[in-house]
Design an enzyme around this catalytic site. Sequence first.
Site, PDB file in Angstrom:
ATOM      1  N   THR A 147       0.807  -1.218   0.000  1.00  0.00           N
ATOM      2  CA  THR A 147       0.000   0.000   0.000  1.00  0.00           C
ATOM      3  C   THR A 147       0.841   1.270   0.000  1.00  0.00           C
ATOM      4  O   THR A 147       0.482   2.264  -0.637  1.00  0.00           O
ATOM      5  CB  THR A 147      -0.927  -0.004   1.234  1.00  0.00           C
ATOM      6  OG1 THR A 147      -1.775  -1.154   1.161  1.00  0.00           O
ATOM      7  CG2 THR A 147      -1.777   1.250   1.298  1.00  0.00           C
TER       8      THR A 147
ATOM      9  N   THR B  80       1.523  -4.955   4.539  1.00  0.00           N
ATOM     10  CA  THR B  80       1.375  -5.308   5.952  1.00  0.00           C
ATOM     11  C   THR B  80       0.907  -6.744   6.182  1.00  0.00           C
ATOM     12  O   THR B  80       1.205  -7.327   7.225  1.00  0.00           O
ATOM     13  CB  THR B  80       0.373  -4.356   6.635  1.00  0.00           C
ATOM     14  OG1 THR B  80      -0.889  -4.427   5.957  1.00  0.00           O
ATOM     15  CG2 THR B  80       0.890  -2.929   6.612  1.00  0.00           C
ATOM     16  N   ASP B  81       0.194  -7.328   5.225  1.00  0.00           N
ATOM     17  CA  ASP B  81      -0.453  -8.610   5.492  1.00  0.00           C
ATOM     18  C   ASP B  81       0.537  -9.728   5.817  1.00  0.00           C
ATOM     19  O   ASP B  81       0.252 -10.585   6.652  1.00  0.00           O
ATOM     20  CB  ASP B  81      -1.333  -9.027   4.315  1.00  0.00           C
ATOM     21  CG  ASP B  81      -2.597  -8.193   4.206  1.00  0.00           C
ATOM     22  OD1 ASP B  81      -2.937  -7.497   5.180  1.00  0.00           O
ATOM     23  OD2 ASP B  81      -3.252  -8.249   3.155  1.00  0.00           O
TER      24      ASP B  81
ATOM     25  N   ASP C 121       2.495  -7.650  -4.318  1.00  0.00           N
ATOM     26  CA  ASP C 121       1.483  -7.531  -3.270  1.00  0.00           C
ATOM     27  C   ASP C 121       1.862  -8.500  -2.161  1.00  0.00           C
ATOM     28  O   ASP C 121       2.289  -9.624  -2.426  1.00  0.00           O
ATOM     29  CB  ASP C 121       0.108  -7.876  -3.829  1.00  0.00           C
ATOM     30  CG  ASP C 121      -0.998  -7.620  -2.809  1.00  0.00           C
ATOM     31  OD1 ASP C 121      -1.622  -6.548  -2.872  1.00  0.00           O
ATOM     32  OD2 ASP C 121      -1.210  -8.496  -1.943  1.00  0.00           O
ATOM     33  N   SER C 122       1.701  -8.090  -0.914  1.00  0.00           N
ATOM     34  CA  SER C 122       2.184  -8.932   0.177  1.00  0.00           C
ATOM     35  C   SER C 122       1.447 -10.265   0.240  1.00  0.00           C
ATOM     36  O   SER C 122       1.976 -11.245   0.771  1.00  0.00           O
ATOM     37  CB  SER C 122       2.090  -8.212   1.521  1.00  0.00           C
ATOM     38  OG  SER C 122       0.750  -8.007   1.902  1.00  0.00           O
ATOM     39  N   SER C 123       0.254 -10.347  -0.317  1.00  0.00           N
ATOM     40  CA  SER C 123      -0.448 -11.628  -0.362  1.00  0.00           C
ATOM     41  C   SER C 123       0.235 -12.615  -1.306  1.00  0.00           C
ATOM     42  O   SER C 123      -0.003 -13.828  -1.223  1.00  0.00           O
ATOM     43  CB  SER C 123      -1.904 -11.424  -0.802  1.00  0.00           C
ATOM     44  OG  SER C 123      -2.596 -10.621   0.125  1.00  0.00           O
TER      45      SER C 123
ATOM     46  N   GLN D 133      -2.955 -20.731  19.823  1.00  0.00           N
ATOM     47  CA  GLN D 133      -3.804 -19.840  19.030  1.00  0.00           C
ATOM     48  C   GLN D 133      -3.937 -18.466  19.677  1.00  0.00           C
ATOM     49  O   GLN D 133      -4.351 -17.514  19.018  1.00  0.00           O
ATOM     50  CB  GLN D 133      -5.201 -20.456  18.871  1.00  0.00           C
ATOM     51  CG  GLN D 133      -5.225 -21.751  18.092  1.00  0.00           C
ATOM     52  CD  GLN D 133      -6.616 -22.344  17.986  1.00  0.00           C
ATOM     53  OE1 GLN D 133      -7.618 -21.657  18.235  1.00  0.00           O
ATOM     54  NE2 GLN D 133      -6.706 -23.611  17.624  1.00  0.00           N
ATOM     55  N   CYS D 134      -3.582 -18.354  20.950  1.00  0.00           N
ATOM     56  CA  CYS D 134      -3.701 -17.076  21.655  1.00  0.00           C
ATOM     57  C   CYS D 134      -2.647 -16.091  21.165  1.00  0.00           C
ATOM     58  O   CYS D 134      -1.559 -16.482  20.736  1.00  0.00           O
ATOM     59  CB  CYS D 134      -3.540 -17.283  23.160  1.00  0.00           C
ATOM     60  SG  CYS D 134      -4.799 -18.336  23.886  1.00  0.00           S
TER      61      CYS D 134
END
Length: 354
Positions: free
Chosen positions: A27, A103-104, A71-73, A290-291
């Site tokens: 971005t 950022t992703d 793109d970070s994806s 997962q926390c």
Amino acid sequence: MGHKEYHIENISGLATAKILVIYTGGTLGMIYDQEDHTLVPMNFEQLSRHIPELNRVQAEITVIPIEPPIDSSDMRPEIWLELASLIEQKYDEYDGFVILHGTDTMAYTASALSFLFENLGKPVIFTGAQLSLGVARTDARENMITAIELAADQTDNQPILHEVCIYFNGRLLRGNRAKKKESSQFDAFQSENYPMLAEVGVYCEYNYPYLFQKPSGPFTVYHQLDTGVLIIKLFPGLSNEMLAEMLKIKELKAIILETYGSGNASSNEGFLRVLKATSNDGIIILNVSQCQGGSVRQQDYATGLGLQNIGVISGKDLTTEAALTKLMFLLGQNLPKAEIESLLQKNLRGEMAD
């Protein structure tokens, strides 16, 4: 990967450090096209026009945009290796490095580079933006300028920072401790299990006890990663049959089990039998929570002890991003399984508690 370089003219007369900025995509590098009324990739020859403050930063700045931008994806381990090689090539020329990244997947890339770099003696700081330069309220300008200033910051002509970091919205975080937590707020990243390295407001306040000290050994870059890793997030209703099918992948060498709470999982005999058979087949199993915060403590509850008893390795307070990239790194070194399992429990790059 393109290596065309753009130099930012410095008018401050106070440049004390040489900083290389690598733009991978994301971005931050998008600007508003007045004719088409859309966001388009920025021409980095015009970077000073979009961020004129860069001319006054106390650093000599060179920018290398990667062509085409990613793109970070679409980020891949192959690009992590290319970034590591680029920094290796430029390491002696510059005092610090800033990587502009979407950022992703930023936390994944920062974690990966932290493991690929051994005895890093200079700052490598990731940053990006939630809003592009083409938007009036953009956070891109402040994030980029401050990341460069942090990379250039020195004491007695030596960098203050000696590690891979993420800078975002006034916070400097250890790269392999950070996670993206927000998609709509400027405060995009958090580090639940490790303190901030610095907080930036009117002044930059470093958290010196938590910074890496300058390493004594030679800077070394590794060039192998193994992607034979699978992340499995446990959830109520995951059947033993479904789990067993996922574990039949031929290229599989390790799995990351995202468990509940402090490392807990089902005590169902069939579930444990599937995992035990997988471990017996030579597949490494790493347990992370997962926390967002806290640590895996398999010995605390029977539901965690069951995993420990069948050879599952505790990931302690690793983030999933650090667990994945650490496994890829260790598998890439072609080490024996027992040695990899031992190293997974050791702090290599500040990624976990000692």
